[in-house]
Structures are given as C-alpha cells and as structure tokens.
Design an enzyme around this catalytic site. Sequence first.
Site, PDB file in Angstrom:
ATOM      1  N   CYS A 119       0.834  -1.202   0.000  1.00 10.42           N
ATOM      2  CA  CYS A 119       0.000   0.000   0.000  1.00 10.42           C
ATOM      3  C   CYS A 119       0.874   1.260   0.000  1.00 10.42           C
ATOM      4  O   CYS A 119       1.475   1.578  -1.020  1.00 10.42           O
ATOM      5  CB  CYS A 119      -0.982  -0.025   1.167  1.00 10.42           C
ATOM      6  SG  CYS A 119      -2.343   1.165   0.972  1.00 10.42           S
ATOM      7  N   HIS A 215      -3.624  -4.989   0.859  1.00  5.79           N
ATOM      8  CA  HIS A 215      -3.064  -5.391   2.147  1.00  5.79           C
ATOM      9  C   HIS A 215      -3.082  -6.907   2.302  1.00  5.79           C
ATOM     10  O   HIS A 215      -4.018  -7.455   2.913  1.00  5.79           O
ATOM     11  CB  HIS A 215      -3.854  -4.725   3.277  1.00  5.79           C
ATOM     12  CG  HIS A 215      -3.567  -3.271   3.433  1.00  5.79           C
ATOM     13  ND1 HIS A 215      -2.614  -2.786   4.296  1.00  5.79           N
ATOM     14  CD2 HIS A 215      -4.084  -2.188   2.795  1.00  5.79           C
ATOM     15  CE1 HIS A 215      -2.572  -1.469   4.212  1.00  5.79           C
ATOM     16  NE2 HIS A 215      -3.443  -1.079   3.300  1.00  5.79           N
ATOM     17  N   GLU A 217      -1.564  -8.679   4.314  1.00  5.42           N
ATOM     18  CA  GLU A 217      -1.524  -9.067   5.729  1.00  5.42           C
ATOM     19  C   GLU A 217      -2.921  -9.174   6.337  1.00  5.42           C
ATOM     20  O   GLU A 217      -3.092  -9.739   7.438  1.00  5.42           O
ATOM     21  CB  GLU A 217      -0.679  -8.070   6.536  1.00  5.42           C
ATOM     22  CG  GLU A 217      -1.359  -6.794   6.941  1.00  5.42           C
ATOM     23  CD  GLU A 217      -1.480  -5.749   5.840  1.00  5.42           C
ATOM     24  OE1 GLU A 217      -1.998  -4.657   6.118  1.00  5.42           O
ATOM     25  OE2 GLU A 217      -1.034  -6.019   4.704  1.00  5.42           O
TER      26      GLU A 217
END
Length: 242
Positions: A119, A215, A217
């Site tokens: 990002c 993202h 994660e």
Amino acid sequence: MTPTTGRRPLIGVSTYLEAGTRWGVWELPAALLPAGYPRLVQRAGGIAAMLPPDDPAHAAATVARLDGVVIAGGPDVDPSRYGAERDPRTGPPAEARDAWELALIEAALASGTPLLGICRGMQLLNVALGGTLVQHIDGHARTPGTFGHHTVKPVPGTRYEEAVPEETSVPTYHHQAVDRLGRGLLASAYATDGTVEAVELEDPGAGWVLGVQWHPEMGEDTRVMEALLLSARPAPLSPSGV
C-alpha cells in the site's frame, strides 16, 4: 512455500512511530506495527523484525543484516517528496517515516535485497524512483477502520503473475494511487477501474522488487510474501545449526 531446511529468512518490516499511545497505565511514544504484518511473514516461513524510524544514514547497514525488506502500509506520503502541492484530502506528513523508508528502499535497491512494498510502501517505492501519486481517488477509500475487497488482475509475463497467476479478490484500504510510474518500473496488476495495483522492476535481473496496493496481511493468501521469501538467500546453517 519457503523450504523448511536451512535458516528461515529474516525479513525487516517498517513501522509507525506514534507520539502518544496508551497501554495499561502508560501513555508514551511507541513504535507500532499491526500484528498482521509479522503474522504474514511467519505464515510464509520467515522471521519478522520491526524497523522503527531511524537515522536514514543507518539504512544501508540495517538492510545488510536482513534477507528481505517490507515497507508497510500507513499514512500518506508527503506530496513534496514528488513535487506536488498538498491536496486538502491528503493526510498530515510523517517526515521521519518518509525519510527512513525512502532510505531503506534506496539501500535495498542498491544492494539487491528483496523488497516488498505494501500500500503506502508501493506508493513510496514509486516516489523513490521518481514517480508521482494521485492524491485522492473516489470509490477506494472505505469507512475508517474497515477494509473493502475488489478484484486484481495480473499482467501476463510479470513477476507478480508468476506468484499469483489468476484474478484475485484482495483486501484493500486506500485513497491514493500510483500516477506516473517511476524509473524502471512497470505495472504488473490492475483493478477493474484501471488503478495500478502492483508494480515491479522492468529488468528481472535487477533484483526481486514488488509493490502491491492492497493489504495481503489482512487476508489468507500468503503467495506474495512467499515469493519474497523464496527470492531471499539467507546464509546456510552452520554445523552448530545457527
């Protein structure tokens, strides 16, 4: 997945630096990293190390001790870094973090250390190589604190497509995006509205460098991180196993 034999790659992840953070009875400055980042590194087979903002002069020595670098998501990049006037919708600057992460990126590029930008990290990679950003795009920002999802399509023949060969729904939260690509970068994935969703170095011999606008994660798919770890070449284990 990263091979189970040999030393697990050590991956440094950049962090926030917040002035006033409360936990228990304490309210103190804190270096922060959402737990999703180290968990993603760990699930992919690596060891995560936090890299809080430091003197940029220390970046090369820091990167030299790592097998890979992740530039994490976070606040908007200061528009002065790419020669633009501040849009009223752009967030306040994070000068120490910008300087530190730009130095980490430059050190990773110079040393050939595998680099993943997530990002803000992708946007900062683009800026580090002379690119610019769109300071606000409608339709991508979500309710504060809530991630959305949209589809990302890989560009055939790219490093990103090698890691994730099919269209994928990804977790996303951003209101800025890549505008003019930086030197030596190519777009390797797009959203359906044409937003650049991944960038990488055009020259495959220049080292493993990838930026993604979403993202990973915050999702279950570890393939992007696995690709980073597989590109890292940690030193072999010594006879004592360390």
